[in-house]
Design a protein around this motif. Structure first.
Motif, PDB file in Angstrom:
ATOM      1  N   PHE A   1       0.802  -1.224   0.000  1.00  0.00           N
ATOM      2  CA  PHE A   1       0.000   0.000   0.000  1.00  0.00           C
ATOM      3  C   PHE A   1       0.837   1.277   0.000  1.00  0.00           C
ATOM      4  CE2 PHE A   1      -3.150  -2.968   1.881  1.00  0.00           C
ATOM      5  CZ  PHE A   1      -4.206  -2.754   1.007  1.00  0.00           C
ATOM      6  N   THR A   2       1.730   1.418   0.967  1.00  0.00           N
ATOM      7  CA  THR A   2       2.395   2.707   1.180  1.00  0.00           C
ATOM      8  C   THR A   2       3.871   2.730   0.791  1.00  0.00           C
ATOM      9  OG1 THR A   2       2.971   2.121   3.462  1.00  0.00           O
ATOM     10  CG2 THR A   2       0.839   3.205   3.102  1.00  0.00           C
ATOM     11  N   GLY A   3       4.508   1.575   0.706  1.00  0.00           N
ATOM     12  CA  GLY A   3       5.958   1.529   0.545  1.00  0.00           C
ATOM     13  C   GLY A   3       6.482   2.268  -0.664  1.00  0.00           C
ATOM     14  N   SER A   4       5.770   2.186  -1.792  1.00  0.00           N
ATOM     15  CA  SER A   4       6.239   2.844  -3.000  1.00  0.00           C
ATOM     16  C   SER A   4       6.084   4.359  -2.918  1.00  0.00           C
ATOM     17  CB  SER A   4       5.481   2.312  -4.217  1.00  0.00           C
ATOM     18  OG  SER A   4       4.087   2.519  -4.087  1.00  0.00           O
ATOM     19  N   LEU A   5       5.194   4.822  -2.051  1.00  0.00           N
ATOM     20  CA  LEU A   5       4.957   6.266  -1.912  1.00  0.00           C
ATOM     21  C   LEU A   5       5.885   6.916  -0.885  1.00  0.00           C
ATOM     22  CD1 LEU A   5       1.048   6.232  -1.930  1.00  0.00           C
ATOM     23  CD2 LEU A   5       2.524   7.089  -3.750  1.00  0.00           C
ATOM     24  N   THR A   6       6.241   6.163   0.144  1.00  0.00           N
ATOM     25  CA  THR A   6       7.017   6.743   1.242  1.00  0.00           C
ATOM     26  C   THR A   6       8.523   6.699   1.004  1.00  0.00           C
ATOM     27  OG1 THR A   6       6.942   4.619   2.418  1.00  0.00           O
ATOM     28  CG2 THR A   6       5.241   6.241   2.955  1.00  0.00           C
ATOM     29  N   HIS A   7       8.939   6.272  -0.191  1.00  0.00           N
ATOM     30  CA  HIS A   7      10.369   6.205  -0.491  1.00  0.00           C
ATOM     31  C   HIS A   7      10.697   6.943  -1.787  1.00  0.00           C
ATOM     32  CE1 HIS A   7       9.948   2.885   2.403  1.00  0.00           C
ATOM     33  NE2 HIS A   7      11.232   3.039   2.642  1.00  0.00           N
ATOM     34  N   MET A   8       9.940   7.975  -2.113  1.00  0.00           N
ATOM     35  CA  MET A   8      10.183   8.692  -3.365  1.00  0.00           C
ATOM     36  C   MET A   8      10.315  10.198  -3.168  1.00  0.00           C
ATOM     37  SD  MET A   8       6.392   8.524  -5.118  1.00  0.00           S
ATOM     38  CE  MET A   8       6.753   9.854  -6.230  1.00  0.00           C
ATOM     39  N   GLY A   9      10.466  10.643  -1.920  1.00  0.00           N
ATOM     40  CA  GLY A   9      10.653  12.066  -1.677  1.00  0.00           C
ATOM     41  C   GLY A   9       9.412  12.903  -1.917  1.00  0.00           C
ATOM     42  N   LEU A  10       8.242  12.300  -1.779  1.00  0.00           N
ATOM     43  CA  LEU A  10       6.976  13.012  -1.952  1.00  0.00           C
ATOM     44  C   LEU A  10       6.682  13.846  -0.704  1.00  0.00           C
ATOM     45  CD1 LEU A  10       4.274  13.528  -3.442  1.00  0.00           C
ATOM     46  CD2 LEU A  10       3.416  11.410  -2.374  1.00  0.00           C
ATOM     47  N   LYS A  11       6.539  15.161  -0.892  1.00  0.00           N
ATOM     48  CA  LYS A  11       6.305  16.061   0.238  1.00  0.00           C
ATOM     49  C   LYS A  11       5.030  16.867   0.041  1.00  0.00           C
ATOM     50  CE  LYS A  11      11.229  16.534   1.310  1.00  0.00           C
ATOM     51  NZ  LYS A  11      12.382  17.458   1.461  1.00  0.00           N
ATOM     52  N   ASN A  12       4.396  17.197   1.160  1.00  0.00           N
ATOM     53  CA  ASN A  12       3.177  17.994   1.071  1.00  0.00           C
ATOM     54  C   ASN A  12       3.512  19.474   0.865  1.00  0.00           C
ATOM     55  OD1 ASN A  12       3.872  19.053   3.594  1.00  0.00           O
ATOM     56  ND2 ASN A  12       2.232  18.009   4.695  1.00  0.00           N
ATOM     57  N   LYS A  13       2.506  20.313   0.811  1.00  0.00           N
ATOM     58  CA  LYS A  13       2.716  21.729   0.496  1.00  0.00           C
ATOM     59  C   LYS A  13       3.503  22.458   1.576  1.00  0.00           C
ATOM     60  CE  LYS A  13      -1.832  23.056   2.360  1.00  0.00           C
ATOM     61  NZ  LYS A  13      -3.180  23.561   1.990  1.00  0.00           N
ATOM     62  N   ASP A  14       3.618  21.863   2.763  1.00  0.00           N
ATOM     63  CA  ASP A  14       4.408  22.448   3.836  1.00  0.00           C
ATOM     64  C   ASP A  14       5.818  21.863   3.902  1.00  0.00           C
ATOM     65  OD1 ASP A  14       2.283  24.102   4.746  1.00  0.00           O
ATOM     66  OD2 ASP A  14       1.401  22.362   5.752  1.00  0.00           O
ATOM     67  N   GLY A  15       6.155  20.996   2.921  1.00  0.00           N
ATOM     68  CA  GLY A  15       7.491  20.421   2.868  1.00  0.00           C
ATOM     69  C   GLY A  15       7.711  19.215   3.751  1.00  0.00           C
ATOM     70  N   VAL A  16       6.627  18.605   4.251  1.00  0.00           N
ATOM     71  CA  VAL A  16       6.740  17.425   5.114  1.00  0.00           C
ATOM     72  C   VAL A  16       6.617  16.165   4.263  1.00  0.00           C
ATOM     73  CG1 VAL A  16       5.809  16.215   7.119  1.00  0.00           C
ATOM     74  CG2 VAL A  16       5.730  18.718   7.016  1.00  0.00           C
ATOM     75  N   ASP A  17       7.566  15.266   4.409  1.00  0.00           N
ATOM     76  CA  ASP A  17       7.565  14.027   3.630  1.00  0.00           C
ATOM     77  C   ASP A  17       6.360  13.179   4.015  1.00  0.00           C
ATOM     78  OD1 ASP A  17       8.347  11.134   2.875  1.00  0.00           O
ATOM     79  OD2 ASP A  17       9.967  12.318   1.992  1.00  0.00           O
ATOM     80  N   ILE A  18       5.799  12.491   3.030  1.00  0.00           N
ATOM     81  CA  ILE A  18       4.600  11.696   3.284  1.00  0.00           C
ATOM     82  C   ILE A  18       4.860  10.589   4.300  1.00  0.00           C
ATOM     83  CG2 ILE A  18       4.958  10.071   1.382  1.00  0.00           C
ATOM     84  CD1 ILE A  18       1.891  10.157   0.960  1.00  0.00           C
ATOM     85  N   LYS A  19       6.090  10.098   4.380  1.00  0.00           N
ATOM     86  CA  LYS A  19       6.383   9.059   5.372  1.00  0.00           C
ATOM     87  C   LYS A  19       6.195   9.594   6.788  1.00  0.00           C
ATOM     88  CE  LYS A  19      11.442   9.541   5.728  1.00  0.00           C
ATOM     89  NZ  LYS A  19      11.630  10.661   4.787  1.00  0.00           N
ATOM     90  N   ASP A  20       6.401  10.896   6.965  1.00  0.00           N
ATOM     91  CA  ASP A  20       6.185  11.520   8.268  1.00  0.00           C
ATOM     92  C   ASP A  20       4.715  11.901   8.453  1.00  0.00           C
ATOM     93  OD1 ASP A  20       8.956  11.404   8.998  1.00  0.00           O
ATOM     94  OD2 ASP A  20       9.301  13.088   7.627  1.00  0.00           O
ATOM     95  N   VAL A  21       4.079  12.318   7.380  1.00  0.00           N
ATOM     96  CA  VAL A  21       2.642  12.620   7.437  1.00  0.00           C
ATOM     97  C   VAL A  21       1.863  11.374   7.854  1.00  0.00           C
ATOM     98  CG1 VAL A  21       0.622  13.326   6.096  1.00  0.00           C
ATOM     99  CG2 VAL A  21       2.822  14.446   5.705  1.00  0.00           C
TER     100      VAL A  21
END
Length: 554
Positions: free
Chosen positions: A403-423
């Motif tokens: 579910f999440t592994g491919s998304l949390t290891h690609m440097g995807l960040k929200n509009k506040d600069g927080v990585d999705i793995k932390d979100v």
């Protein structure tokens, strides 16, 4: 009136920032599997300039990466394909359940018919994706240094892509070959060798069916068995498929309007309301049909009622024990007491799995009794055993960060600069399983908090693709600059999902379905169990007035 000069790079679809060329698109799609292809085809048809960035060297997604022996889809023909007439009218599968080789050939055919390749960058693993607030665009970068930006971002990165490689003690001391199923060298031969397969899930089932026929000795190390159902594989002739293709539009429409993507119906009866003799006869008919029909067409309270579930398990146990000849293997693979409720984790399909387990060169180790203590130079040391078990090859059928592994290891960040793995550190948060608060104009396909794990892949991803593409087109027509889910909507969506499973048997079982297979990952419900039909209806209702969204006009 004089015109303002426009840079040549802008006219040709690129811009220049600090001397570095930046590719410009309407939509950036990450991933070139089924989901990426479906979105590219649809959005190009809508007149948008789209581009796919793909880490691999070709199309295929999960079927590009998974090339292990026996790798095969468990969704049956004709439903495991895209609903694109130009493609399916010029293609025939060779069997009821195609293997990974044929599925890559199918992907090549899709590319040939639709002309996809010109809008794809291969060997382009994305390692950053950030939102530019001032321009209201997504900016992505790849490991090779490519930069691109677009108003819309589609994350088609897959459900089972990020391999799970457990940190086994002493693994670095082992001198033999170690292969994870998700990174299998295709030229590998285990002829006459000693092989260990760690894991007993769907991947392990497929691998063991093939490797045990070649290996000198094969040992499966497992914690609990899978409840395999008979695949009943068979050939599909071109003549047969040609005759059926006239029905494909109706079949695909019925699949889309169903619960899981196959146009089957669960019997509208409680198991206890049917006599034992009639129940047995019905079980037999489902078993004979093969595929997932034993699961999908069973009684309506099997996933709600422990007594009904136990009756289903008892029938399954009898069927499996009829195949296994060794009493010890019978007890391990079909225990007297069910180790978990039937249907609450993935149920693999098998052809000759239990026949292969009967072979004298196949051994089964129960890791709950003899845990893996450590690796050694020549093999594996188990607790409770004095000697090291020697192996030439060790196969890790240990699954994926689902579910999440491919998304949390690609440097995807929200509009506040927080990585999705932390979100997502304290749990996955989405709205409709496709959008996220803090990630404007970003969409997920084949995603968490959707019917994904319980659905035929192409059916659910096409439902999501149509939602995404319709949303983008409607917002462009309305002059909208950005859209994102509200935090409140995310909370309501998760609450509704959890309420659905609260009175079912699903919460009693841990597996990759809830993320518990990854140490440190939060265990949580990540599946919408209401079915594709109800899911799509709900998503469409939310589009009216953009309920649960923050919409910013241009």
């Amino acid at each position: 009136m004089a015109s303002i000069p426009v840079a040549k790079e802008v006219i040709s679809g690129t811009t220049s920032t600090n001397g570095h060329t930046v590719q410009q698109y309407d939509v950036i799609i990450i991933g070139a599997g089924f989901s990426g292809i479906a979105n590219l085809h649809r959005l190009r048809g809508d007149g948008l300039k789209c581009h796919i960035f793909e880490a691999g060297t070709d199309f295929g997604g999960v079927w590009y990466w998974n090339r292990y022996p026996g790798a095969r889809v468990d969704s049956e023909t004709p439903f495991y394909q895209l609903n694109i007439p130009a493609v399916y009218n010029t293609w025939n599968f060779s069997s009821r359940f195609p293997d990974h080789v044929e599925l890559r050939k199918y992907m090549a055919h899709v590319d040939s018919v639709l002309g996809l390749r010109k809008d794809v960058s291969f060997n382009a693993r994305v390692n950053s994706a950030t939102w530019n607030t001032s321009s209201s665009e997504w900016e992505i970068g790849t490991e090779t240094g490519v930069k691109a930006k677009a108003r819309w971002l589609v994350l088609a990165t897959g459900l089972l892509h990020r391999t799970h490689f457990p940190e086994f003690p002493g693994l670095e001391t082992y001198k033999g070959a170690v292969h994870h199923s998700g990174a299998w060298p295709e030229d590998t031969s285990v002829h006459g060798k000693k092989v260990a397969v760690i894991g007993a899930g769907a991947t392990s089932v497929q691998i063991i069916q093939e490797l045990a026929k070649e290996a000198g000795q094969l040992t499966m190390l497992m914690r609990r068995p899978s409840y395999c159902l008979p695949m009943h594989q068979r050939l599909w002739t071109a003549e047969e498929q040609t005759a059926w293709k006239g029905y494909y539009p109706s079949l695909f429409a019925a699949g889309r309007a169903s619960t899981v993507g196959f146009p089957t119906q669960r019997t509208d009866k409680r198991l206890q309301d049917v006599s034992p003799a009639d129940r047995e006869a019905y079980f037999e008919s489902l078993w004979t049909a093969g595929g997932f029909q034993f699961l999908l067409r069973n009684f309506n309270n099997v996933m709600l009622d422990k007594e009904a579930n136990a009756a289903v398990y008892d029938f399954w146990k009898r069927k499996v024990r009829e195949r296994l000849t060794d009493p010890e293997k019978q007890a391990l693979m079909a225990p007297d007491e069910a180790p978990y409720y039937f249907g609450t984790k993935r149920t693999p399909l098998e052809n000759d799995y239990y026949d292969v387990l009967n072979q004298k060169n196949v051994d089964i180790v129960d890791l709950t009794k003899n845990p893996l203590k450590s690796f050694a130079e020549t093999g594996i040391q188990l607790e409770g055993e004095d000697a090291v078990r020697d192996f030439d090859y060790i196969v890790l059928a240990t699954g994926f960060d689902s579910f999440t592994g491919s998304l949390t290891h690609m440097g995807l960040k929200n509009k506040d600069g927080v990585d999705i793995k932390d979100v997502w550190a304290d749990g996955v948060k989405t709205y409709l399983g496709m959008m996220m608060h803090g990630f404007p104009n970003a969409f997920m396909v084949y995603s968490p908090q959707a019917p994904t794990a319980l659905s035929n892949g192409p059916t659910i991803l096409e439902a999501q693709t149509d939602f995404i593409c319709d949303t983008i087109n409607m917002l462009r027509e309305q002059g909208v600059k950005s859209i994102e889910a509200t935090a409140e909507a995310e909370g309501e969506w998760k609450g509704a999902m959890d309420a659905m499973i609260a009175h079912t048997l699903y919460p009693f079982t841990n597996s990759w379905w809830n993320g518990s297979n990854i140490p440190g990952k939060k265990s949580q419900n990540m599946t919408y169990i209401g079915g594709i039909d109800n899911y799509e209806k709900t998503c469409r209702e939310k589009m009216v007035g953009w309920k649960g969204f923050e919409v910013v006009a241009t």
